[in-house]
Design a protein around this motif. Structure first.
Motif, PDB file in Angstrom:
ATOM      1  N   GLY A  40       0.815  -1.202   0.000  1.00 49.90           N
ATOM      2  CA  GLY A  40       0.000   0.000   0.000  1.00 49.90           C
ATOM      3  C   GLY A  40       0.849   1.252   0.000  1.00 49.90           C
ATOM      4  O   GLY A  40       2.086   1.187  -0.039  1.00 49.90           O
ATOM      5  N   VAL A  41       0.180   2.400   0.053  1.00 52.99           N
ATOM      6  CA  VAL A  41       0.849   3.702   0.138  1.00 52.99           C
ATOM      7  C   VAL A  41       0.671   4.235   1.553  1.00 52.99           C
ATOM      8  O   VAL A  41      -0.172   3.744   2.319  1.00 52.99           O
ATOM      9  CB  VAL A  41       0.282   4.692  -0.905  1.00 52.99           C
ATOM     10  N   PRO A  42       1.473   5.232   1.954  1.00 50.55           N
ATOM     11  CA  PRO A  42       1.387   5.734   3.333  1.00 50.55           C
ATOM     12  C   PRO A  42      -0.024   6.116   3.780  1.00 50.55           C
ATOM     13  O   PRO A  42      -0.401   5.864   4.933  1.00 50.55           O
ATOM     14  CB  PRO A  42       2.322   6.949   3.307  1.00 50.55           C
ATOM     15  N   LEU A  43      -0.816   6.719   2.899  1.00 50.86           N
ATOM     16  CA  LEU A  43      -2.162   7.134   3.274  1.00 50.86           C
ATOM     17  C   LEU A  43      -3.010   5.951   3.731  1.00 50.86           C
ATOM     18  O   LEU A  43      -3.762   6.051   4.705  1.00 50.86           O
ATOM     19  CB  LEU A  43      -2.838   7.851   2.110  1.00 50.86           C
ATOM     20  N   LEU A  44      -2.907   4.827   3.038  1.00 55.42           N
ATOM     21  CA  LEU A  44      -3.688   3.651   3.419  1.00 55.42           C
ATOM     22  C   LEU A  44      -3.372   3.236   4.851  1.00 55.42           C
ATOM     23  O   LEU A  44      -4.282   2.955   5.646  1.00 55.42           O
ATOM     24  CB  LEU A  44      -3.398   2.492   2.467  1.00 55.42           C
ATOM     25  N   TYR A  45      -2.086   3.205   5.185  1.00 55.86           N
ATOM     26  CA  TYR A  45      -1.699   2.753   6.519  1.00 55.86           C
ATOM     27  C   TYR A  45      -2.115   3.747   7.598  1.00 55.86           C
ATOM     28  O   TYR A  45      -2.453   3.354   8.720  1.00 55.86           O
ATOM     29  CB  TYR A  45      -0.193   2.491   6.545  1.00 55.86           C
ATOM     30  N   GLN A  46      -2.107   5.019   7.267  1.00 58.37           N
ATOM     31  CA  GLN A  46      -2.594   6.023   8.217  1.00 58.37           C
ATOM     32  C   GLN A  46      -4.081   5.805   8.504  1.00 58.37           C
ATOM     33  O   GLN A  46      -4.516   5.831   9.659  1.00 58.37           O
ATOM     34  CB  GLN A  46      -2.363   7.422   7.655  1.00 58.37           C
ATOM     35  N   LEU A  47      -4.863   5.564   7.446  1.00 58.74           N
ATOM     36  CA  LEU A  47      -6.302   5.369   7.604  1.00 58.74           C
ATOM     37  C   LEU A  47      -6.615   4.066   8.335  1.00 58.74           C
ATOM     38  O   LEU A  47      -7.530   4.004   9.166  1.00 58.74           O
ATOM     39  CB  LEU A  47      -6.984   5.396   6.243  1.00 58.74           C
ATOM     40  N   LEU A  48      -5.873   3.004   8.029  1.00 62.20           N
ATOM     41  CA  LEU A  48      -6.086   1.730   8.717  1.00 62.20           C
ATOM     42  C   LEU A  48      -5.817   1.873  10.211  1.00 62.20           C
ATOM     43  O   LEU A  48      -6.536   1.314  11.048  1.00 62.20           O
ATOM     44  CB  LEU A  48      -5.180   0.647   8.127  1.00 62.20           C
ATOM     45  N   THR A  49      -4.775   2.621  10.526  1.00 60.47           N
ATOM     46  CA  THR A  49      -4.404   2.807  11.931  1.00 60.47           C
ATOM     47  C   THR A  49      -5.439   3.644  12.675  1.00 60.47           C
ATOM     48  O   THR A  49      -5.778   3.362  13.827  1.00 60.47           O
ATOM     49  CB  THR A  49      -3.017   3.476  12.024  1.00 60.47           C
ATOM     50  N   GLN A  50      -5.983   4.658  12.004  1.00 62.28           N
ATOM     51  CA  GLN A  50      -6.908   5.583  12.652  1.00 62.28           C
ATOM     52  C   GLN A  50      -8.337   5.054  12.726  1.00 62.28           C
ATOM     53  O   GLN A  50      -9.115   5.483  13.586  1.00 62.28           O
ATOM     54  CB  GLN A  50      -6.905   6.923  11.915  1.00 62.28           C
ATOM     55  N   ALA A  51      -8.688   4.129  11.836  1.00 61.14           N
ATOM     56  CA  ALA A  51     -10.070   3.648  11.759  1.00 61.14           C
ATOM     57  C   ALA A  51     -10.419   2.785  12.968  1.00 61.14           C
ATOM     58  O   ALA A  51      -9.884   1.688  13.146  1.00 61.14           O
ATOM     59  CB  ALA A  51     -10.284   2.865  10.471  1.00 61.14           C
ATOM     60  N   GLU A  52     -11.353   3.252  13.797  1.00 61.03           N
ATOM     61  CA  GLU A  52     -11.715   2.525  15.012  1.00 61.03           C
ATOM     62  C   GLU A  52     -12.484   1.238  14.712  1.00 61.03           C
ATOM     63  O   GLU A  52     -12.430   0.278  15.499  1.00 61.03           O
ATOM     64  CB  GLU A  52     -12.554   3.429  15.918  1.00 61.03           C
ATOM     65  N   MET A  53     -13.202   1.206  13.581  1.00 59.53           N
ATOM     66  CA  MET A  53     -13.995   0.019  13.281  1.00 59.53           C
ATOM     67  C   MET A  53     -13.141  -1.141  12.754  1.00 59.53           C
ATOM     68  O   MET A  53     -13.618  -2.266  12.626  1.00 59.53           O
ATOM     69  CB  MET A  53     -15.098   0.354  12.277  1.00 59.53           C
ATOM     70  N   ILE A  54     -11.878  -0.869  12.424  1.00 55.96           N
ATOM     71  CA  ILE A  54     -10.975  -1.913  11.945  1.00 55.96           C
ATOM     72  C   ILE A  54     -10.151  -2.415  13.123  1.00 55.96           C
ATOM     73  O   ILE A  54      -9.447  -1.649  13.784  1.00 55.96           O
ATOM     74  CB  ILE A  54     -10.063  -1.374  10.827  1.00 55.96           C
ATOM     75  N   THR A  55     -10.240  -3.726  13.375  1.00 61.27           N
ATOM     76  CA  THR A  55      -9.587  -4.315  14.538  1.00 61.27           C
ATOM     77  C   THR A  55      -8.312  -5.054  14.154  1.00 61.27           C
ATOM     78  O   THR A  55      -8.104  -5.405  12.986  1.00 61.27           O
ATOM     79  CB  THR A  55     -10.538  -5.293  15.238  1.00 61.27           C
TER      80      THR A  55
END
Length: 467
Positions: free
Chosen positions: A233-248
């Motif tokens: 992935g690109v950096p943005l994807l990993y930032q969003l995955l980390t910040q998304a509370e619904m993703i465990t």
């Protein structure tokens, strides 16, 4: 049989899935046979094309990945473009590369569809008695669109041998194995997606899952369903995955590593990702022109701030101004441009990047950049190209495009326009959508009486006015 087919046939798991897009799957046993059939059909297409490069519109399907592998294995020169590329941009690049025939998902004028291409070659059997192709002696090339450091879009010309080598670089540095299930979110028509995810996975005998139109929720869902062990992935994807509370953490629990390229990775994002999901987030630094230059060592610790360790066979030097200069077996050959045809910026076998950095041991650090790039979620956009299109719009008198830091995209595109009263931002945006890919459309269009000046322009202007 090409070199890639010969490599694939060494795998002893013909029933294993090689490529899947969630709807269609292709096994390693089927892959060489399909590739041979496509190569037969493309041979006819090339005869009609006068042996010129073939254009391919890539839709991130398993079939599109199969077609790309077939062209590489068959020694066919090609230009891959994203499905989001506008017709105007496609026509301009085709003219630049002398392309007359296209392979497209749905076909069209002077184009062959995916399904027709497969149908044309379905009766062909694989020529198992053919000798292996030496890629180092092949004259076949791939043309990858790049903004360059200045001016409009150009095409970077690379040999097929570079694609093969870069796939092996990823396989060996990150230790890809046949047991891996790699999930890619990166466009296959980009250097990172084509070599890192596609070639790297196939050369390792791994399974590649393609996630098209990725969102954090979709990526997490597919990673869980496939039990993916590697994520591209690109950096943005990993930032969003980390910040998304619904993703465990459970959804990405099978990951043993995640790989980031296409932009500089903030160490804080890498640390947060590892803390949430338990897998290391590894960075790759490189470019279309150079291939991978440096990468995080998956077996050791990196110094905070480093973009990675300089890869084997890659030499990095710094000029007196600390500009990064690269020598590598993966260097491109040069640019194909509309204005000057083929030009090569290589000097004594080296490429001078636009990045400023420093080296400690074998670790590379970036400290600045000289170019006019705007990095929008990993996609490199040239401000001058957008400004040129803006100036071609009737009623626009002056235009300037700049990048502005943004917490979501990394940078967003801002267009300043001096125009006649009748021109509206909506009119401008509609015009740009017909001439530029969607990710090049400015996030903001600001009508102004005078274009803003950079600090440098203000300094020069002030200096000229001094008595």
């Amino acid at each position: 049989m090409g070199r890639l087919s010969a490599w694939i046939m060494q795998h002893d798991h013909p029933q294993k899935i090689a490529i899947s897009d969630g709807t269609e799957s292709i096994t390693y046993g089927e892959l060489p046979k399909y590739m041979a059939a496509i190569q037969h059909a493309v041979a006819t297409l090339q005869e009609e094309n006068g042996k010129r490069p073939v254009g391919v519109v890539v839709d991130q399907s398993a079939t599109s990945a199969l077609i790309l592998l077939s062209l590489i294995d068959g020694g066919v020169s090609f230009l891959p473009l994203d499905q989001q590329t506008t017709q105007a941009e496609q026509d301009r690049l085709a003219k630049m590369a002398f392309i007359r025939r296209w392979i497209k998902p749905d076909g069209g004028d002077r184009a062959i569809s995916y399904s027709r291409l497969l149908a044309k070659g379905e009766s062909r059997s694989m020529e198992t008695g053919a000798t292996e192709t030496d890629l180092s002696a092949s004259s076949a090339v791939v043309l990858l669109p790049t903004s360059g450091s200045t001016g409009p879009m150009k095409l970077a010309q690379l040999t097929h041998a570079v694609l093969y080598r870069e796939g092996l670089v990823y396989k060996e540095w990150f230790d890809f194995t046949a047991d891996d299930i790699a999930l890619t979110t990166t466009p296959l028509n980009y250097m990172y997606g084509l070599t890192g995810s596609l070639m790297g996975s196939v050369l390792a005998g791994a399974t590649l899952r393609i996630c098209s139109a990725p969102t954090p929720r979709k990526v997490a869902s597919e990673a869980l369903a496939s039990r993916s062990t590697i994520l591209f992935g690109v950096p943005l994807l990993y930032q969003l995955l980390t910040q998304a509370e619904m993703i465990t953490s459970n959804q990405l629990s099978a990951l043993r590593m995640a790989i980031s390229a296409g932009g500089r990775l903030d160490p804080a994002i890498a640390s947060a990702f590892h803390g949430k999901f338990g897998a290391r987030l590894l960075q790759v630094y490189g470019s279309t022109e150079t291939g991978a230059i440096a990468a995080t060592d998956p077996t050791g610790a990196e110094t905070d701030g480093a973009v990675g360790s300089i890869l084997p066979e890659v030499e990095v030097e710094l000029t007196d101004q600390q500009v990064i200069v690269v020598r590598s077996p993966s260097l491109f050959q040069g640019y194909v441009t509309a204005e000057h045809g083929f030009v090569s910026p290589l000097h004594n076998g080296a490429y001078v990047t636009a990045d400023i950095g420093m080296i400690k041991g074998r670790q590379l650090f970036l400290t600045g950049r000289q170019s006019e790039f705007i990095n929008v979620a990993g996609r490199k956009v040239n401000a001058n190209e957008i400004a040129q299109v803006l100036r071609s719009f009737p009623g626009i008198l002056q235009a300037k495009v700049v990048g502005e830091n943004d917490s979501l995209y990394g940078q967003k595109i801002i267009a300043y326009v001096v125009a006649e009263a009748a021109v509206s931002p909506q009119d401008i945006r509609f015009f740009l959508a017909r001439h530029l890919a969607f990710y090049k459309i400015p996030h903001e269009i600001k009508l102004t009486a005078e274009l803003p000046r950079s600090w440098k322009e203000q300094y020069v202007h002030q200096d000229r006015e001094m008595p």
